[in-house]
Design an enzyme around this catalytic site. Structure first.
Site, PDB file in Angstrom:
ATOM      1  N   LYS A 136     -14.736 -10.945  41.343  1.00  0.00           N
ATOM      2  CA  LYS A 136     -13.320 -10.851  40.953  1.00  0.00           C
ATOM      3  C   LYS A 136     -12.926  -9.388  40.838  1.00  0.00           C
ATOM      4  CE  LYS A 136     -14.109  -9.365  36.480  1.00  0.00           C
ATOM      5  NZ  LYS A 136     -13.894  -7.967  36.088  1.00  0.00           N
TER       6      LYS A 136
ATOM      7  N   PRO B  46     -22.335  -6.272  43.685  1.00  0.00           N
ATOM      8  CA  PRO B  46     -22.988  -5.247  42.861  1.00  0.00           C
ATOM      9  C   PRO B  46     -23.016  -5.647  41.374  1.00  0.00           C
ATOM     10  CG  PRO B  46     -21.544  -4.215  44.452  1.00  0.00           C
ATOM     11  CD  PRO B  46     -21.291  -5.707  44.551  1.00  0.00           C
TER      12      PRO B  46
ATOM     13  N   ALA C 135     -20.851  -3.906  37.627  1.00  0.00           N
ATOM     14  CA  ALA C 135     -19.934  -3.081  38.414  1.00  0.00           C
ATOM     15  C   ALA C 135     -18.473  -3.403  38.133  1.00  0.00           C
ATOM     16  CB  ALA C 135     -20.237  -3.295  39.904  1.00  0.00           C
TER      17      ALA C 135
ATOM     18  N   SER D  78     -20.866 -13.719  35.504  1.00  0.00           N
ATOM     19  CA  SER D  78     -19.981 -14.793  35.030  1.00  0.00           C
ATOM     20  C   SER D  78     -19.698 -15.784  36.149  1.00  0.00           C
ATOM     21  CB  SER D  78     -18.639 -14.212  34.551  1.00  0.00           C
ATOM     22  OG  SER D  78     -18.855 -13.268  33.544  1.00  0.00           O
TER      23      SER D  78
ATOM     24  N   ASP E   4     -15.407 -14.262  30.803  1.00  0.00           N
ATOM     25  CA  ASP E   4     -14.840 -14.393  32.157  1.00  0.00           C
ATOM     26  C   ASP E   4     -15.234 -15.703  32.848  1.00  0.00           C
ATOM     27  OD1 ASP E   4     -13.434 -12.060  32.175  1.00  0.00           O
ATOM     28  OD2 ASP E   4     -14.930 -10.896  33.273  1.00  0.00           O
TER      29      ASP E   4
END
Ligand code: ATP
Length: 300
Positions: free
Chosen positions: A28, A111, A114, A120, A153
């Protein structure tokens, strides 16, 4: 054709069947992030606009196992019960009041640490996969309650739509006002722990979020893009000025806007013009300093 690039994995070229389930697990970005307050328990309340992008880990669930296990070849990802995917499976079985097992294999492309929500997203993939496999014992609301126990999240990734999240993650509202855009992700090779960023925030918090308007990015993107920002940039840039350099570079290369995602350090540039985005990624790759990905916003 999907292939399994992880040499440590026991499953090669997996396909879903009644013994295994293969689930794409997207990253996201935060198109907007405002910190609106700090609660007495130390948690920061935020308002953020989240959208999934077409950069995927792959989560494979193998059933009929005596215990929960996790395998992931990425050195920054734990393979024990602290893995968010493990935690999701554990809380799922607990909510169902059964002792069961599942082997979770994670092919990590997103990654780590990051600001791209990889952990999540993996946890949400596990919850969706287990709920499917066990014949949907939980409705959306119940699954969301389990997700929130894993992390702030995780409910967003269950929703599979762009959304505005308020508070500390559970309060989500679908956001429809997005337009297709190319997203050039630039990921520095260092990791930034989210907890460190919040600890080092120095904001004049207003606590007045009622008047805050999330811009409509579909109607007039050129105007609305001015209202996109991330309150967490200030803390992260203070320690890692490279983030400012990347933002400037993306803007110089024609991005409509460039922002850090979440607590960073990934920075994204939004492009309306695909050719311009391709030229920009080629130019940044010549420098070979950062990991780069050219992806799209995932819109329904
Ligand atoms: P957030 O902003 O939600 O803290 P992030 O997107 O910056 O997260 P993640 O890639 O989710 O970062 O990883 C955050 C930390 O969580 C890492 O340091 C990693 O050790 C741990 N972690 C636990 N499970 C996972 C997982 N399945 N994938 C990636 N990291 C995981």
């Amino acid at each position: 054709m999907w292939s399994w690039p992880n040499p440590k994995s026991k499953i090669r070229n997996p396909k879903s069947n009644n013994k295994t389930l293969v689930i794409p697990s997207p990253a996201k970005i935060n198109l907007f992030l405002k910190v609106v307050g700090r609660r007495p328990d130390g948690y920061h309340e935020i308002i953020t606009l989240l959208c999934r992008v077409s950069l995927f880990d792959t989560v494979v669930l193998a059933f009929d196992r005596p215990t929960i296990s996790v395998e992931c070849a990425h050195p920054g990802v734990p393979e024990d019960r602290t893995n968010l995917a493990y935690r999701a499976a554990s809380l799922f079985f607990e909510a169902l009041s059964i002792h069961d097992g599942v082997a979770i294999f994670i092919d990590k492309v997103v990654p780590v640490a990051a600001g791209l929500g990889g952990g999540s997203s993996n946890a949400a993939a596990v919850l969706l996969g287990l709920n499917h496999h066990y014949g949907f014992p939980f409705d959306d609301e119940e699954l969301r309650a389990i997700a929130l126990k894993v992390g702030a999240d995780v409910p967003f990734f269950l929703l599979r739509r762009a959304a505005v999240a308020r508070g500390i993650g559970g309060d989500l509202e679908v956001y429809e006002d997005l337009t297709p855009l190319r997203v050039l992700l630039v990921c520095p090779k260092f990791e930034v722990p989210t907890a460190w960023v919040y600890k080092n925030l120095n904001l004049g918090l207003t606590n007045h979020s009622e008047n805050l308007k999330i811009p409509n990015l579909k109607q007039d993107f050129s105007r609305a893009k001015q209202f996109l920002f991330n309150d967490l940039e200030q803390a992260t840039i203070g320690k890692f000025p490279e983030i400012k350099t990347i933002k400037k570079l993306l803007l110089d290369l024609g991005a409509e806007t460039a922002l850090m995602s979440g607590s960073g350090p990934s920075v994204f540039g939004l492009f309306k013009d695909g050719q311009e985005a391709t030229k920009a990624i080629q130019s940044i790759r010549r420098g070979a300093r950062w990991k780069t990905f050219l992806v799209d916003l995932l819109l329904p």
